[in-house]
Design a protein around this motif. Structure first.
Motif, PDB file in Angstrom:
ATOM      1  N   GLU A  44       0.837  -1.209   0.000  1.00 17.08           N
ATOM      2  CA  GLU A  44       0.000   0.000   0.000  1.00 17.08           C
ATOM      3  C   GLU A  44       0.867   1.253   0.000  1.00 17.08           C
ATOM      4  O   GLU A  44       0.650   2.177  -0.774  1.00 17.08           O
ATOM      5  CB  GLU A  44      -0.916  -0.001   1.220  1.00 17.08           C
ATOM      6  CG  GLU A  44      -1.786   1.224   1.307  1.00 17.08           C
ATOM      7  CD  GLU A  44      -2.618   1.264   2.569  1.00 17.08           C
ATOM      8  OE1 GLU A  44      -3.455   2.168   2.664  1.00 17.08           O
ATOM      9  OE2 GLU A  44      -2.426   0.415   3.458  1.00 17.08           O
ATOM     10  N   ARG A  47       2.560   1.712  -3.355  1.00 19.12           N
ATOM     11  CA  ARG A  47       1.637   2.218  -4.381  1.00 19.12           C
ATOM     12  C   ARG A  47       1.432   3.724  -4.221  1.00 19.12           C
ATOM     13  O   ARG A  47       1.432   4.464  -5.199  1.00 19.12           O
ATOM     14  CB  ARG A  47       0.295   1.492  -4.313  1.00 19.12           C
ATOM     15  CG  ARG A  47       0.303   0.140  -4.993  1.00 19.12           C
ATOM     16  CD  ARG A  47      -1.097  -0.391  -5.167  1.00 19.12           C
ATOM     17  NE  ARG A  47      -1.809  -0.545  -3.915  1.00 19.12           N
ATOM     18  CZ  ARG A  47      -1.805  -1.629  -3.152  1.00 19.12           C
ATOM     19  NH1 ARG A  47      -1.125  -2.681  -3.513  1.00 19.12           N
ATOM     20  NH2 ARG A  47      -2.490  -1.674  -2.030  1.00 19.12           N
ATOM     21  N   SER A  51       2.593   6.414  -6.956  1.00 18.04           N
ATOM     22  CA  SER A  51       1.606   7.343  -7.532  1.00 18.04           C
ATOM     23  C   SER A  51       2.048   8.791  -7.339  1.00 18.04           C
ATOM     24  O   SER A  51       1.946   9.610  -8.264  1.00 18.04           O
ATOM     25  CB  SER A  51       0.237   7.138  -6.885  1.00 18.04           C
ATOM     26  OG  SER A  51      -0.265   5.871  -7.183  1.00 18.04           O
TER      27      SER A  51
END
Length: 158
Positions: A44, A47, A51
């Motif tokens: 998580e 990511r 991003s």
């Protein structure tokens, strides 16, 4: 006579390798840092960090300060869930720094100088927190750039 290596192929290969570096570096830093100093790497967190990096890169290449503000908001949402994650703190500081740079690049009217100083102070604070939690080599260099901009904006006490 045709060259041994095709320049276009070499260029595409180098660009692909350079684009893959931040993701690999993110995982490598997370794995190489002692567990006592860094929250364990999680998919998580990776990511969110990836991003944020992509959003910042796109905004920097276009010179869009508003897009950098949106990228900073994405990192702030991730920090709400993982408040002491050093990698997310680093990216939040980097986004604030780049947003200040983009604003300075457009020419800063006197009315916006306070906003730029606030962004730089926030970037410095976030990078300082990141540096105390993980030894990312980019953080001290980025923090030095932030301090240099603060001095350039008329804050000699930075």
């Amino acid at each position: 006579m045709r060259p041994f290596l095709d320049r276009a192929v070499v260029r595409r290969t180098l660009v692909a390798a350079l684009l893959a570096l931040p993701c690999v570096a993110t995982r490598a830093v997370a794995q190489a840092t002692p567990a006592s100093r860094v929250a364990p790497a999680s998919p998580e967190r990776d990511r969110w960090a990836d991003s944020a990096r992509r959003l910042i890169d796109v905004a920097v290449s276009s010179g869009d300060a508003a897009a950098l503000g949106r990228a900073r908001a994405v990192v702030d949402r991730a920090l709400a869930a993982m408040p002491d994650d050093p990698l997310l703190l680093h990216y939040a500081g980097y986004a604030a720094y780049r947003e200040a740079l983009a604003t300075i690049g457009r020419g800063v009217p006197k009315a916006q100088r306070g906003a730029v100083r606030t962004l730089l102070e926030r970037a410095d604070s976030l990078l300082e927190r990141s540096a105390t939690r993980a030894p990312l080599p980019e953080t001290p260099a980025l923090r030095a750039s932030v301090l240099g901009l603060q001095i350039g904006m008329g804050n000699p006490m930075a």
